[in-house]
Design a protein around this motif. Structure first.
Motif, mmCIF file in Angstrom:
data_model
loop_
_atom_site.group_PDB
_atom_site.id
_atom_site.type_symbol
_atom_site.label_atom_id
_atom_site.label_comp_id
_atom_site.label_asym_id
_atom_site.label_seq_id
_atom_site.Cartn_x
_atom_site.Cartn_y
_atom_site.Cartn_z
ATOM 1 N N LEU A 439 2.495 73.988 59.693
ATOM 2 C CA LEU A 439 2.175 75.398 59.920
ATOM 3 C C LEU A 439 2.803 76.278 58.831
ATOM 4 N N MET A 440 4.009 75.917 58.398
ATOM 5 C CA MET A 440 4.617 76.653 57.280
ATOM 6 C C MET A 440 3.754 76.560 56.025
ATOM 7 N N LEU A 442 0.597 76.070 55.899
ATOM 8 C CA LEU A 442 -0.608 76.873 56.120
ATOM 9 C C LEU A 442 -0.315 78.348 55.823
ATOM 10 N N LEU A 443 0.838 78.820 56.282
ATOM 11 C CA LEU A 443 1.215 80.213 56.008
ATOM 12 C C LEU A 443 1.379 80.449 54.520
ATOM 13 N N LYS A 444 2.057 79.521 53.887
ATOM 14 C CA LYS A 444 2.303 79.645 52.443
ATOM 15 C C LYS A 444 0.964 79.678 51.686
#
Lengths: 459, 459
Positions: A439-440, A442-444
């Motif tokens: 998920l990190m 994906l955010l990045k």
């Protein structure tokens, strides 16, 4: 490429550093002798210029690393040479102190100590405080969600930021510059930029929450023989002192001995008879009353046999003496051949046994000469200083694994305060699971699709 | 479609409500007489079942609305009929209270009052508190970042969540269930789910930070004639009481008169001589000492002419009387033909003049019968109750605009505590700019590409 051509339409000559001027820069205050590797260093003066810089960098696929006070401890400001460095040092304006709202509005390059001085003049306190206060800039502080000595009473940086302005990789200014404490109007975007180490955007401005300047400060050193008694006393103090307890620092015996035997200015307040030493601090509204309350608390705790020994600071110079002992980590490091630092977090009940086990294991590693532990026990945050005989990667990794490997099982973290940067990337999986890391990523990817913002850091 | 076929491989019969059982459900506790419109209501018992439900919904493009205690005030739990409703009511297990870490671990369907009762038995406090405590579930509370009466001392919900587990739209479980206060290991993912009203994921479990249970509680009503004196006294109290000041509630004169004239249980502690009434509360460690300190503070403030009048609670039943006045908003609403509520946030220095102007403008609107303001002034959060003669959209909009339109200029928010949901969507642009809203949309599209999570809400 001559980078000045890209930026000289909107930056003045002195705001673009290349060649000789670049070589005089560095990537960290501990590495001042190593010339900076970068395409150029840019010194914007306002948000608009940061935005224009980012637009150019985005169009030209240029990686960007932001430099603040360069006091980060995990390599977050390192460069390899292909980057544009944006230094926030000229974003150094204190825009407003609002006494009724109890806020300060600052550009991201303002140094922490300057915030302290400016607010204290107005009878207000910005409570965040740590050793590097004279160099660390607020942009870096917010980007790393710094902690420090008074988290127990006032919270981490995240809790102290009311408003924030940041520039995205495409140069869009996300301005959420509010002075209000409560704002549930949709997603709280500032949370994205706080603690993300410059990988999701560049912070240009913040509004910080201030507190009334305390009118009293009291401190004491207390001796214990077992860790459970330390935890019981923490709860006792927190209950009795209600919101005044501002520090509860634990120092293991051997660290205390070393910290207090270097010179007269750090002489020991208590004898070397105990296994654990705790430095407690309270901040309140009335020195006379608070001192009495503090003293009564200690006397009662002695009577109830909650603590073995205590010495209270009788003056502000005593308070400073006590904190000098805890804060001057050079007294530990100066006597080491080489040193390796740690900043771990773990649930409070595990701290006693976990640290004891680490002490035992570390001391068995060939090449380890000293092990010192101390930390903000009320926050579950322990620092280790390990002295060693050589700089080999093998030894470094053995020490890392010894300290980090057990954290996963007990729900700890490889980074309580310092962030991940470059140096802790290999250990991130020990405290964040695959789904979290995905998920990190994906955010990045969403916020920085070309991967230009502080590349190689964190993930 | 018969939805039971999609879910009956992993849910028991009683966990899938359709037809008659569905018609007995509702979307809000204030609308119990309106049967719920939805495909079905699912009652998962654990995270795994929530994950399986989301996988099915994602594969079948089924919109999902999560139902907790249904006390939300902005329409966040409304449905139109094409949704799968996931009710968290059977996720009602308190998994652990850890006294040394001072944490409680709960599934998201646990009711706030049950958390209060369970922690108080252990001598600990979960400080979040508000009127709907007997119905509101912790999942909804975290999803809306609820505030309440003690934000001044303890912070909003965001500050009280240490660990969080949520299920994404694709059914992935993001588990960040840590008990630690400091954790700077990469992005703080829980911040995404806190306050996003179920539009980015479904919260299934949280670890909450607890405090020592206060040993003293004191309160007073104080009279003022001008708003600036209120702000001066707030700073004075906060400085003198240090961390003990837990409430500073402002009530405008006409609200005070109404709140205290309904029956004997809310009789007025102070006469109707003043323009502003403030209810202050302190929570501390020792009732005898704290009561003396509180009384001295009031006497000194009277002597220094900082306040015009004060009456202190002499017993815990007095404290309860004082708070009954402030908390029982029915005493305002019951006498209205129709009512419209507001929950705005604005910088503290503007509150006095802004509210006065709104009073004047609202009273000029035909159809407005009553206007009552009160709120958590220390947090910059003011509530309005407006009584009106009809339910026309035109009147509603005129009142909305009257209260909201000036907020943009002074950096306020259309929602301090309650969120945006459906009812405040039209006004979001008054406190969040285009760039912010675009970034929110980007986050939403990234986390929920098919737009299945709580559709139509917030953005």
């Amino acid at each position: 490429m001559n980078p000045s051509q890209l930026f000289n339409s909107f930056l003045e000559e002195g705001q673009i550093l290349t060649d000789k001027a670049l070589e005089q820069r560095y990537h960290h205050i501990w590495h001042m002798d190593e010339p900076l590797k970068a395409l150029c260093v840019l010194l914007p003066k306002n948000t608009e210029q940061v935005s224009k810089i980012m637009k150019v960098c985005y169009q030209n696929d240029l990686p960007v690393v932001t430099h603040g006070g360069l006091t980060n401890l995990v390599g977050s400001t390192e460069t390899i040479g292909n980057e544009v460095v944006i230094s926030t040092e000229r974003l150094n304006r204190i825009e407003e102190i609002d006494k009724a709202s109890r806020t300060i509005t600052v550009q991201s390059g303002v140094i922490l100590e300057n915030i302290h001085n400016a607010t204290e003049e107005e009878g207000l306190l910005f409570p965040l405080n740590f050793g590097a206060r004279g160099s660390a800039q607020i942009g870096g502080i917010v980007s790393t969600n710094a902690g420090g000595l008074r988290v127990l009473k006032y919270g981490m940086t995240r809790q102290l930021v009311l408003g924030l302005e940041a520039v995205t990789v495409e140069g869009t200014v996300i301005s959420s510059m509010k002075k209000i404490i409560k704002d549930n109007s949709a997603y709280d975007l500032k949370q994205l930029f706080i603690g993300s180490e410059g990988t999701l955007g560049i912070i240009t401005k913040v509004i910080l929450k201030l507190e009334e300047l305390p009118k009293s400060r009291n401190a004491a050193f207390i001796g214990f023989d077992n860790y459970d008694a330390v935890v019981t006393f923490l709860k006792y103090c927190d209950s009795k002192l209600a919101g005044k307890l501002s520090g509860f620092e634990l120092i293991w015996k051997n660290s205390y001995v070393q910290m207090t035997s270097v010179n007269e200015s750090v002489r020991p307040p208590l004898p070397y008879d105990y296994n654990y030493y705790v430095l407690i601090e309270s901040l309140g509204g009335n020195q006379f009353n608070d001192q009495n309350e503090f003293q009564n608390l200690l006397e009662q705790a002695l009577e109830e046999e909650l603590i073995l020994d205590a010495v209270m600071a009788n003056s502000q110079s005593d308070v400073e003496w006590f904190f000098r002992i805890r804060e001057d980590v050079n007294n530990l490091v100066d006597f080491m051949e080489h040193d390796q630092h740690f900043d771990i977090s773990l649930p409070i009940p595990y701290i006693g046994s976990y640290i004891e086990e680490r002490y035992n294991s570390l001391r068995k590693i060939k090449g380890v000469n000293q092990v010192y532990a101390f930390g903000h026990v009320a926050d579950g945050n322990i620092h280790f200083m390990v002295g060693k005989s050589n700089l080999s990667t093998e030894l470094k990794k053995r020490i890392d694994h010894c300290i980090y490997d057990g954290l996963q099982k007990i729900g700890g973290s490889v980074s309580a305060e310092h962030g991940i940067g470059l140096h802790k990337k290999d250990y991130l999986h020990l405290c964040r699971n695959e789904e979290e890391i995905n998920l990190m990523r994906l955010l990045k990817t969403t916020m920085d699709p070309k991967g230009l913002l502080n590349p190689r850091k964190i993930l």
